[in-house]
Write a protein that holds these residues in place. Structure first.
Motif, PDB file in Angstrom:
ATOM      1  N   GLU A 327       0.826  -1.211   0.000  1.00 18.76           N
ATOM      2  CA  GLU A 327       0.000   0.000   0.000  1.00 18.76           C
ATOM      3  C   GLU A 327       0.854   1.251   0.000  1.00 18.76           C
ATOM      4  OE1 GLU A 327      -2.418  -0.606   3.418  1.00 18.76           O
ATOM      5  OE2 GLU A 327      -3.716  -2.089   2.445  1.00 18.76           O
ATOM      6  N   ARG A 328       1.923   1.261   0.822  1.00 17.12           N
ATOM      7  CA  ARG A 328       2.819   2.423   0.869  1.00 17.12           C
ATOM      8  C   ARG A 328       3.508   2.640  -0.481  1.00 17.12           C
ATOM      9  NH1 ARG A 328       4.180   0.413   6.074  1.00 17.12           N
ATOM     10  NH2 ARG A 328       6.029  -0.600   5.190  1.00 17.12           N
ATOM     11  N   ALA A 329       3.908   1.523  -1.127  1.00 15.17           N
ATOM     12  CA  ALA A 329       4.615   1.633  -2.401  1.00 15.17           C
ATOM     13  C   ALA A 329       3.707   2.191  -3.493  1.00 15.17           C
ATOM     14  CB  ALA A 329       5.159   0.265  -2.810  1.00 15.17           C
ATOM     15  N   VAL A 330       2.462   1.757  -3.527  1.00 12.71           N
ATOM     16  CA  VAL A 330       1.534   2.239  -4.540  1.00 12.71           C
ATOM     17  C   VAL A 330       1.260   3.731  -4.314  1.00 12.71           C
ATOM     18  CG1 VAL A 330      -0.838   2.071  -5.399  1.00 12.71           C
ATOM     19  CG2 VAL A 330       0.492   0.001  -4.998  1.00 12.71           C
ATOM     20  N   LYS A 331       1.123   4.127  -3.070  1.00 10.02           N
ATOM     21  CA  LYS A 331       0.943   5.563  -2.781  1.00 10.02           C
ATOM     22  C   LYS A 331       2.175   6.348  -3.209  1.00 10.02           C
ATOM     23  CE  LYS A 331      -2.287   4.853   1.041  1.00 10.02           C
ATOM     24  NZ  LYS A 331      -2.484   4.906   2.517  1.00 10.02           N
ATOM     25  N   GLY A 332       3.362   5.701  -3.062  1.00  8.60           N
ATOM     26  CA  GLY A 332       4.605   6.348  -3.486  1.00  8.60           C
ATOM     27  C   GLY A 332       4.662   6.567  -4.984  1.00  8.60           C
ATOM     28  N   LEU A 333       4.035   5.673  -5.743  1.00  8.52           N
ATOM     29  CA  LEU A 333       3.965   5.857  -7.194  1.00  8.52           C
ATOM     30  C   LEU A 333       3.257   7.161  -7.546  1.00  8.52           C
ATOM     31  CD1 LEU A 333       3.018   2.349  -8.700  1.00  8.52           C
ATOM     32  CD2 LEU A 333       5.060   3.676  -9.218  1.00  8.52           C
ATOM     33  N   VAL A 349       2.137  -7.679 -12.317  1.00 12.93           N
ATOM     34  CA  VAL A 349       1.271  -6.696 -12.981  1.00 12.93           C
ATOM     35  C   VAL A 349      -0.144  -6.791 -12.423  1.00 12.93           C
ATOM     36  CG1 VAL A 349       0.280  -5.961 -15.182  1.00 12.93           C
ATOM     37  CG2 VAL A 349       2.642  -6.787 -15.092  1.00 12.93           C
ATOM     38  N   LYS A 350      -0.621  -8.017 -12.282  1.00 11.21           N
ATOM     39  CA  LYS A 350      -1.974  -8.231 -11.771  1.00 11.21           C
ATOM     40  C   LYS A 350      -2.123  -7.696 -10.348  1.00 11.21           C
ATOM     41  CE  LYS A 350      -5.363 -11.893 -10.898  1.00 11.21           C
ATOM     42  NZ  LYS A 350      -5.609 -13.358 -10.880  1.00 11.21           N
ATOM     43  N   ALA A 351      -1.093  -7.921  -9.506  1.00 11.63           N
ATOM     44  CA  ALA A 351      -1.151  -7.469  -8.114  1.00 11.63           C
ATOM     45  C   ALA A 351      -1.213  -5.944  -8.034  1.00 11.63           C
ATOM     46  CB  ALA A 351       0.062  -7.995  -7.346  1.00 11.63           C
ATOM     47  N   VAL A 352      -0.401  -5.261  -8.829  1.00  7.33           N
ATOM     48  CA  VAL A 352      -0.409  -3.788  -8.822  1.00  7.33           C
ATOM     49  C   VAL A 352      -1.719  -3.269  -9.395  1.00  7.33           C
ATOM     50  CG1 VAL A 352       0.673  -1.736  -9.799  1.00  7.33           C
ATOM     51  CG2 VAL A 352       2.099  -3.587  -8.899  1.00  7.33           C
ATOM     52  N   ARG A 353      -2.207  -3.906 -10.440  1.00  8.10           N
ATOM     53  CA  ARG A 353      -3.459  -3.472 -11.060  1.00  8.10           C
ATOM     54  C   ARG A 353      -4.621  -3.589 -10.078  1.00  8.10           C
ATOM     55  NH1 ARG A 353      -5.535  -5.152 -17.135  1.00  8.10           N
ATOM     56  NH2 ARG A 353      -7.409  -3.834 -17.144  1.00  8.10           N
ATOM     57  N   GLU A 354      -4.665  -4.697  -9.346  1.00  6.76           N
ATOM     58  CA  GLU A 354      -5.734  -4.880  -8.364  1.00  6.76           C
ATOM     59  C   GLU A 354      -5.660  -3.826  -7.267  1.00  6.76           C
ATOM     60  OE1 GLU A 354      -5.243  -8.905  -7.120  1.00  6.76           O
ATOM     61  OE2 GLU A 354      -6.378  -9.749  -8.813  1.00  6.76           O
ATOM     62  N   TYR A 359      -7.874   1.476  -5.039  1.00  9.05           N
ATOM     63  CA  TYR A 359      -7.766   2.897  -4.711  1.00  9.05           C
ATOM     64  C   TYR A 359      -8.450   3.797  -5.738  1.00  9.05           C
ATOM     65  CZ  TYR A 359      -4.266   1.670  -1.189  1.00  9.05           C
ATOM     66  OH  TYR A 359      -3.627   1.154  -0.091  1.00  9.05           O
ATOM     67  N   GLY A 360      -9.087   3.201  -6.753  1.00  8.81           N
ATOM     68  CA  GLY A 360      -9.739   3.997  -7.786  1.00  8.81           C
ATOM     69  C   GLY A 360      -8.777   4.609  -8.779  1.00  8.81           C
ATOM     70  N   LEU A 361      -7.584   4.025  -8.910  1.00 12.21           N
ATOM     71  CA  LEU A 361      -6.577   4.523  -9.846  1.00 12.21           C
ATOM     72  C   LEU A 361      -6.637   3.748 -11.156  1.00 12.21           C
ATOM     73  CD1 LEU A 361      -3.568   4.727  -7.351  1.00 12.21           C
ATOM     74  CD2 LEU A 361      -5.005   6.628  -8.132  1.00 12.21           C
ATOM     75  N   ASP A 362      -6.001   4.298 -12.189  1.00 11.90           N
ATOM     76  CA  ASP A 362      -5.869   3.580 -13.457  1.00 11.90           C
ATOM     77  C   ASP A 362      -4.476   3.825 -14.012  1.00 11.90           C
ATOM     78  OD1 ASP A 362      -5.910   6.120 -14.632  1.00 11.90           O
ATOM     79  OD2 ASP A 362      -8.061   6.013 -15.031  1.00 11.90           O
ATOM     80  N   ALA A 363      -4.268   3.487 -15.293  1.00 12.57           N
ATOM     81  CA  ALA A 363      -2.935   3.554 -15.882  1.00 12.57           C
ATOM     82  C   ALA A 363      -2.348   4.968 -15.880  1.00 12.57           C
ATOM     83  CB  ALA A 363      -2.982   3.015 -17.315  1.00 12.57           C
ATOM     84  N   ALA A 384      -2.140  -4.490 -21.858  1.00  5.69           N
ATOM     85  CA  ALA A 384      -3.572  -4.715 -21.615  1.00  5.69           C
ATOM     86  C   ALA A 384      -4.089  -3.802 -20.512  1.00  5.69           C
ATOM     87  CB  ALA A 384      -3.812  -6.181 -21.252  1.00  5.69           C
ATOM     88  N   PHE A 385      -3.192  -3.394 -19.623  1.00  9.44           N
ATOM     89  CA  PHE A 385      -3.532  -2.478 -18.526  1.00  9.44           C
ATOM     90  C   PHE A 385      -3.531  -1.031 -19.018  1.00  9.44           C
ATOM     91  CE2 PHE A 385      -2.013  -1.032 -14.028  1.00  9.44           C
ATOM     92  CZ  PHE A 385      -3.263  -0.520 -13.768  1.00  9.44           C
TER      93      PHE A 385
END
Length: 565
Positions: A327-333, A349-354, A359-363, A384-385
């Motif tokens: 969760e912290r890493a995705v927020k860091g992105l 890829v699937k784990a990050v996409r999920e 969080y309501g984010l997209d590419a 595909a993402f």
């Protein structure tokens, strides 16, 4: 407006009579796929269902109307209904096919009535169309490839050539004496629909009607599928040929076959034209021990070589036990903490996409961040993402290959020195150490866990240990360990194919002889290597004058030389 998207009537609905072809799902027409996608109800004989069901709407329920405890109504097809609104469990009484179609169409629903081959040659379709017309139910017909035409094409038997010829089609079940007399007097090609145990009888009818006993004949069972098998003989020798091949007598003698009689079915010509049965892995039962998502594209490739893939999950993917790090890493992105993100698998890829979706984010969250993918399949998952990777290895598709192309950290051109590496809990440290050596700081984050899957059914375990599989593809050391752990060691007649040296070493440590190794660590190169092995094996048998057999058909324990592939 396309004919297959005509609006259904408010009361009577709409029926599409659809030809499902002779058995190969790839022979469905585009119109057929469109009609299936728009159907509310699918009505089909049981053997046709597997061909068409994958194109029907998701989540449909199945109701089987062919109750094995009841005597079927004479002349009535035994049907299965796939109906998205039906919740009935258990088999109801067998009903007349036309009435079944009428019931399905009520309430304005779109019905697809799928038949084997082509509706125009189906015994019952015309009667059902007449019933629709009488009841005021609008209908259309989507032609399919007729079995009597499609099967000879897959068997390498052309029905006509430049010289032209009369082609006659005969259904041996309903042929009259007059019919046999007419085709017997003709010198054209005769295509006979019959059963395996009735081929010799049909051949005798043609000889009695005037055909010469030395007239060439081919007999094909399970045509257009990977179970297809064809025998070449003459009208006078077909009975002996099937007996010598130990095909008859058999409890399965009632299986339908297509027999082609005429010079165009001569053995010498068929040897050159039998494109389908000469595929490198034709009929091979190949075990694919991977996660279901990973196995799909590999199975498609194996089918293109004529194989019958059997997917057995050996690894299950689960979320990390402590999600806070991810969760912290995705927020860091999102906040600009990283210069790079490196994906080492489709599962990453699937784990990050999920997590993005959570969080309501997209590419768009990848804007300004460089993205690396370890190989082609991972890159496809990113595309595909909606993300085009900036870096994919130009050479070896592995962590080492990725490092070879990865640029060193440059404080002048790189405003941020940190890399986000979402990976499995059991991943190696090769990439982390290499990136640090190049001057990068790495947030090495467990994005998912890999755990051993549940054992496959007993029947599959017995086939693995008893030599029921012709080959098994190992795509990592963990697939070797997990398959042996949950199902046992493959039999020594099974061809063992490994994706690389490390996987091969693990296989050998488990007592397996490695026959095939991919020239580079790619699942598609692994499948290609197995196909090349199968092609060489086939060529060697043909050159030696031996019958072409699958590995599982060989005597258990037979010794084989190791491949240098």
């Amino acid at each position: 407006m396309s004919p297959t998207t005509l609006p259904a009537g408010p009361e009577h609905g709409h029926v599409t009579f659809l030809g499902a072809g002779p058995g190969d799902p790839g022979l469905l027409t585009l119109r057929a796929v469109e009609a299936l996608a728009n159907a509310d109800v699918l009505v089909a004989e049981h053997e046709v269902l597997d061909v068409v069901r994958q194109h029907a709407r998701q989540g449909v329920a199945e109701v089987h109307t062919d109750d094995p405890s009841a005597d079927p109504i004479p002349g009535t097809p035994q049907l299965t209904v796939v109906d998205g609104t039906s919740t009935t469990a258990g088999p109801p009484a067998v009903r007349d096919a036309a009435h079944l179609v009428m019931e399905a169409a009520r309430g304005g629903r779109r019905v697809v009535r799928a038949v084997s081959g082509d509706p125009g040659l189906d015994t019952y379709a015309a009667e059902e169309m007449l019933a629709c017309a009488a009841a005021g139910v609008p209908f259309e017909v989507v032609p399919g490839i007729a079995t009597a035409v499609g099967v000879p094409a897959y068997a390498g038997v052309p029905l006509r050539d430049a010289q032209g010829a009369d082609v006659r089609f005969v259904d041996a079940r309903t042929a009259t004496d007059r019919c046999w007399t007419e085709v017997g007097a003709s010198d054209g090609t005769v295509v006979v629909s019959t059963t395996l145990d009735s081929v010799a009888v049909a051949a005798g009818e043609l000889v009695s009607a005037g055909r010469k006993p030395d007239t060439p004949l081919t007999v094909t069972v399970a045509g257009t599928t990977t179970r297809q098998r064809t025998w070449t003989a003459t009208l006078g020798t077909i009975a002996q040929t099937l007996k010598q091949a130990k095909v008859l007598p058999s409890p399965e003698g009632g299986r339908p076959v297509i027999a082609v009689v005429g010079e165009r079915s001569a053995a010498a010509q068929r040897e050159q034209l039998a494109w389908f049965e000469s595929k490198p892995l034709f009929g091979w039962k190949v075990l694919v021990p991977r996660t279901k998502e990973q196995a799909a594209s590999l199975s498609d490739q194996l089918r293109s070589y004529g194989a019958v893939p059997h997917e057995v999950p050996t690894i299950a993917v689960e979320p990390p036990r402590t999600p806070q790090q991810m969760e912290r890493a995705v927020k860091g992105l999102v906040t600009g903490r990283y210069e790079w993100i490196a994906f080492t698998s489709v599962n990453a890829v699937k784990a990050v996409r999920e997590k993005f979706e959570e969080y309501g984010l997209d590419a768009r969250a990848f804007a300004g961040i460089k993205v690396a993918a370890v190989g082609e399949q991972t890159a496809k998952a990113l595309i595909a993402f909606g993300v085009k990777p900036d870096l994919v290895p130009s050479g070896e598709q592995s962590a080492a290959g990725l490092l070879e192309d990865w640029p060193p950290y440059d404080p002048v051109f790189d405003p941020i020195d940190r890399v986000f590496l979402p990976r499995a809990d059991i991943a190696t440290e090769t990439l982390v150490a290499g990136l640090i050596e190049l001057g990068w700081e790495v947030d090495d984050v467990t994005a998912y866990r890999t755990v051993r899957a549940s054992p496959p059914p007993a029947e599959t375990r017995e086939a693995i240990k008893g030599g029921g599989f012709d080959a098994v593809l190992f795509t990592s050391s963990s697939t070797v360990r997990n398959l042996v752990g949950i199902a046992g060691k493959p039999h020594n007649v099974t061809v063992i194919a490994c994706i690389g040296p490390a996987t091969a070493k693990t296989a050998e440590e488990h007592g397996l002889r490695v026959d095939v190794m991919a020239p580079e660590p790619s699942v598609h190169k692994l499948a290609e290597a197995l196909a090349d092995f199968g092609m060489k094996r086939r060529a060697a048998a043909v050159e030696a004058g031996d019958p072409v057999t699958r590995p599982s058909e060989r005597r258990p324990g037979a010794r084989r030389r190791r491949s240098t592939t």
